[in-house]
Write an enzyme that holds these catalytic residues in place. Structure first.
Site, PDB file in Angstrom:
ATOM      1  N   SER A 165       0.863  -1.182   0.000  1.00 32.63           N
ATOM      2  CA  SER A 165       0.000   0.000   0.000  1.00 32.63           C
ATOM      3  C   SER A 165       0.895   1.226   0.000  1.00 32.63           C
ATOM      4  O   SER A 165       2.069   1.151   0.392  1.00 32.63           O
ATOM      5  CB  SER A 165      -0.889  -0.004   1.247  1.00 32.63           C
ATOM      6  OG  SER A 165      -1.475   1.259   1.473  1.00 32.63           O
ATOM      7  N   TYR A 206      -2.280   0.241  10.592  1.00 31.87           N
ATOM      8  CA  TYR A 206      -2.226  -0.259   9.213  1.00 31.87           C
ATOM      9  C   TYR A 206      -0.855   0.004   8.598  1.00 31.87           C
ATOM     10  O   TYR A 206      -0.249  -0.899   7.999  1.00 31.87           O
ATOM     11  CB  TYR A 206      -3.325   0.408   8.386  1.00 31.87           C
ATOM     12  CG  TYR A 206      -3.393  -0.079   6.951  1.00 31.87           C
ATOM     13  CD1 TYR A 206      -3.880  -1.349   6.663  1.00 31.87           C
ATOM     14  CD2 TYR A 206      -3.002   0.738   5.893  1.00 31.87           C
ATOM     15  CE1 TYR A 206      -3.965  -1.802   5.346  1.00 31.87           C
ATOM     16  CE2 TYR A 206      -3.091   0.297   4.577  1.00 31.87           C
ATOM     17  CZ  TYR A 206      -3.569  -0.967   4.315  1.00 31.87           C
ATOM     18  OH  TYR A 206      -3.647  -1.421   3.020  1.00 31.87           O
TER      19      TYR A 206
END
Length: 240
Positions: free
Chosen positions: A140, A153
């Site tokens: 990501s 995250y």
């Protein structure tokens, strides 16, 4: 097929076998459809009608894995024979400030996004080495830069990047290629959830099409053997 892999008279043996985690999600299902004509597919998820329907559509083999319980992976994988490539695509996200997120959120996020890929890779390395295969970690933009509210995250994705970097060095001599792919915001159900947590509207057209990310991953998997694409960032293009 690698020139180092034994040539077989069985046509099925010449097709790569690719395992995709999070296969029923937006990027996973797009990738399964992209690869279906040229790869034999093992499609992993939590089970259910959506995964079953995708397997029926693309001729894939379902593999039920609980990514919060890596101790169950060995038994789940026991029936597998060949695995050429693994695409670690599954992931979870919960936004929140460090001062507000309880340890349970961190534990769950790190378990699914980092620990599960590490254990699944460990168990599959023998066949990946034999196949001279490719590991793809769908990371990501949060694995490259950590922003406020994204602590748990981003930490899991930074750790996932480290895992890929280490494996690339450790397994190069065994013929295993390792790539990290860093998609920007992609039009998936996970993005819908993120936008809700941000208190913002979800507009799919404003984000990358999952098929674009799938095409990028397919390019990585099918790249000639004399090259390894180590890190690939996928960002929104200019307005049409």
């Amino acid at each position: 097929m690698s020139p180092d892999r034994p040539v077989s008279s069985d046509p099925a043996a010449s097709r790569p076998v690719t395992l995709i985690t999070g296969a029923a999600g937006g990027i996973g299902s797009a990738l399964a459809r992209t690869l279906a004509a040229t790869h034999d597919l093992i499609l992993s998820g939590r089970g259910g009608e959506k995964l079953d329907a995708l397997c029926a559509e693309v001729g894939g083999r379902p593999l039920t894995l609980d990514l919060t319980r890596p101790e169950t992976f060995a038994d789940a994988l026991a029936g597998l024979d060949r695995v050429t490539n693994v695409v670690h695509n599954a992931g979870v996200v919960d936004l929140g400030a460090v001062g507000e997120q309880a340890h349970a959120v961190w534990t769950h996020t790190l378990a699914v996004n980092t620990v599960a890929p590490a254990e699944l890779t460990r168990l599959l390395l023998p066949t990946l080495r034999q196949e001279r295969g490719t590991l793809v970690f769908v990371n990501s933009g949060a694995g490259l830069r950590a922003n406020a509210g994204w602590g748990s995250y981003a930490a899991s994705k930074f750790a996932l990047r480290a895992l890929a970097d280490v494996l690339r060095e450790e397994e190069a001599g065994n013929g295993v290629r390792v790539t990290s792919v860093y998609p920007g915001r992609t039009a998936t159900e996970m993005q819908r959830k993120v936008r809700g947590q941000e208190g913002a509207e979800y507009t799919p057209g404003a984000f990358i099409d999952p098929q674009t990310v799938a095409a990028t991953i397919a390019f990585v998997l099918n790249a000639p053997r004399d090259a390894t694409l180590t890190d690939v960032s996928v960002r929104p293009g200019p307005p049409a």
